[in-house]
Enzyme design. Structure first.
Site, PDB file in Angstrom:
ATOM      1  N   HIS A  96     -57.363  -3.444  41.390  1.00  0.00           N
ATOM      2  CA  HIS A  96     -56.556  -4.272  40.487  1.00  0.00           C
ATOM      3  C   HIS A  96     -56.783  -3.898  39.024  1.00  0.00           C
ATOM      4  O   HIS A  96     -55.841  -3.733  38.247  1.00  0.00           O
ATOM      5  CB  HIS A  96     -56.895  -5.749  40.723  1.00  0.00           C
ATOM      6  CG  HIS A  96     -55.976  -6.710  40.042  1.00  0.00           C
ATOM      7  ND1 HIS A  96     -56.202  -7.201  38.782  1.00  0.00           N
ATOM      8  CD2 HIS A  96     -54.814  -7.282  40.457  1.00  0.00           C
ATOM      9  CE1 HIS A  96     -55.231  -8.035  38.444  1.00  0.00           C
ATOM     10  NE2 HIS A  96     -54.372  -8.110  39.443  1.00  0.00           N
ATOM     11  N   VAL A 205     -53.036 -19.547  24.024  1.00  0.00           N
ATOM     12  CA  VAL A 205     -52.974 -18.377  24.903  1.00  0.00           C
ATOM     13  C   VAL A 205     -51.528 -17.913  25.026  1.00  0.00           C
ATOM     14  O   VAL A 205     -50.607 -18.733  25.158  1.00  0.00           O
ATOM     15  CB  VAL A 205     -53.560 -18.712  26.293  1.00  0.00           C
ATOM     16  CG1 VAL A 205     -53.352 -17.548  27.262  1.00  0.00           C
ATOM     17  CG2 VAL A 205     -55.041 -19.055  26.174  1.00  0.00           C
ATOM     18  N   SER A 252     -49.607 -10.471  37.125  1.00  0.00           N
ATOM     19  CA  SER A 252     -50.658  -9.594  36.601  1.00  0.00           C
ATOM     20  C   SER A 252     -50.043  -8.408  35.877  1.00  0.00           C
ATOM     21  O   SER A 252     -50.451  -8.044  34.771  1.00  0.00           O
ATOM     22  CB  SER A 252     -51.557  -9.083  37.730  1.00  0.00           C
ATOM     23  OG  SER A 252     -52.486 -10.045  38.136  1.00  0.00           O
TER      24      SER A 252
END
Length: 369
Positions: A96, A205, A252
């Site tokens: 990953h 964020v 992701s």
């Protein structure tokens, strides 16, 4: 065998021989050709303006395989966290982290093929905090990794994972923001995440969701009022350990892509604060979905060229890094936010086998006719 079948077989054999003779170059070129997000986001034009020079991107993940050609010279010594993680983060037995690193800062190959990152002159600071590629982070390790990245000069932190609500992670993110670091985090993947996950939903964020090839909402992406921007998240090709490549879908991938865009902007505008960098990215995003900010796209799909070139007014006192407040109703989510459906990209030999199989089927069918 009829004359028509013989001619068809000769043609098939010629194609097979060409593919066998050019398997390596074709494979490398195919990797770049399959990185559809580069063209969709105008990355070639953006890289004429900035390539992320001098920007360190912290990557708390599964580590990074530095033996991959496209990542040679792109990865700084990092740190492993947790039991058994005693290396410097420059090894990856899961894949990953290597995929995220390739999307952020992949250098490509000398022949023009291979995987190219969004910011190919940025540097990756790897922190080994994940032990699987499901994107489910251990809060204590993630918090320690965030703090370590800040201490070692990261100006961007890419969190391509979600965790359960955790005070240590919250405090680490707040310290990073106070240290003028842009924290980018994925909102999480459905069906495990239906609302924006933690820490993406924290105030300040840059929460990233996913878009598809047509610029629509990617069904794999969670949604919610904390969404800031979207980026490609479907069939995204990147590096994997041991010189391999793979395509995957998930937030992701979108998070790594946006982290690369942040690196481009921080290199082009080194005097901008983290809050102003986030404001520039959200202010120049390509509006999608309902007009204005919405729960599927946030302010829109990230637009690297506009973020690097547009005349953007300074953020007001109520905007900037906290343009969207976190919603307390989203608390308690603890599920994967990483990439899913990884598929190894086949090289020339795989294509040959498919063609041969099709050819045999066709010959048998024609012989029966």
């Amino acid at each position: 065998m009829t004359a028509a079948v013989r001619r068809w077989c000769v043609g098939l054999l010629a194609i097979v021989l060409v593919l066998l003779g050019t398997a390596r170059p074709a494979s490398a070129d195919a990797v770049r050709d399959r990185q559809w997000h580069l063209a969709a986001l105008g990355i070639a034009q953006a890289q004429h303006i900035s390539q992320g020079e001098g920007v360190v991107v912290g990557l708390p993940d599964t580590g990074v395989d530095i033996k991959h050609a496209e990542l040679s010279g792109a990865v700084l010594p990092g740190k492993g966290f947790g039991e058994g993680n005693d290396n410097d983060g420059r090894a990856d037995y899961v894949g990953h982290g290597t995929s995220m690193a390739g999307l952020i800062a992949g250098r490509g190959l000398p022949n023009g093929g291979g995987a190219l990152g969004i910011a190919p002159k940025a540097m990756i600071l790897p922190m080994k905090t994940l032990k699987s590629d499901d994107g489910l982070g251990v809060p204590a390790l993630l918090a320690a990794g965030i703090d370590w990245a800040v201490e070692h000069s990261a100006k961007v932190i890419c969190i391509a994972a979600v965790t359960g609500e955790d005070a240590a992670v919250r405090s680490a993110v707040e310290r990073a923001l106070r240290a003028d670091v842009v924290v980018v985090a994925g909102v999480g993947n459905t069906p495990d995440n239906t609302t924006v996950g933690f820490p993406a939903r924290l105030p300040g964020v840059l929460a990233v969701g996913g878009s598809d090839r047509d610029g629509g909402h990617a069904p794999i992406s969670a949604t919610g009022p904390e969404m800031m921007v979207a980026a490609p998240a479907v069939d995204i090709v990147s590096t994997r350990p041991n010189g391999r490549y793979a395509a995957a879908s998930g937030t992701s991938d979108a998070t790594a892509i946006v982290s690369g865009v942040v690196a481009l902007v921080r290199a082009k505008y080194p005097g901008l604060s983290a809050a102003e960098v986030v404001h520039r990215i959200t202010a120049t995003a390509t509006d999608k979905g309902k007009p204005g900010r919405d729960d599927e796209f946030g302010f829109g799909i990230v637009n690297p060229v506009a973020a690097l070139t547009a005349d953007v007014a300074p953020a007001s006192s109520s905007a900037g890094v906290a343009e969207v407040a976190a919603s307390p109703s989203a608390a308690g989510v603890s599920a994967a936010g990483g990439s899913s459906a990884a598929v190894v990209v086949a090289g020339g030999v795989g294509v040959v086998l498919v063609l041969v199989a099709v050819g045999v089927w066709a010959i048998r069918r024609r012989a029966r006719e």
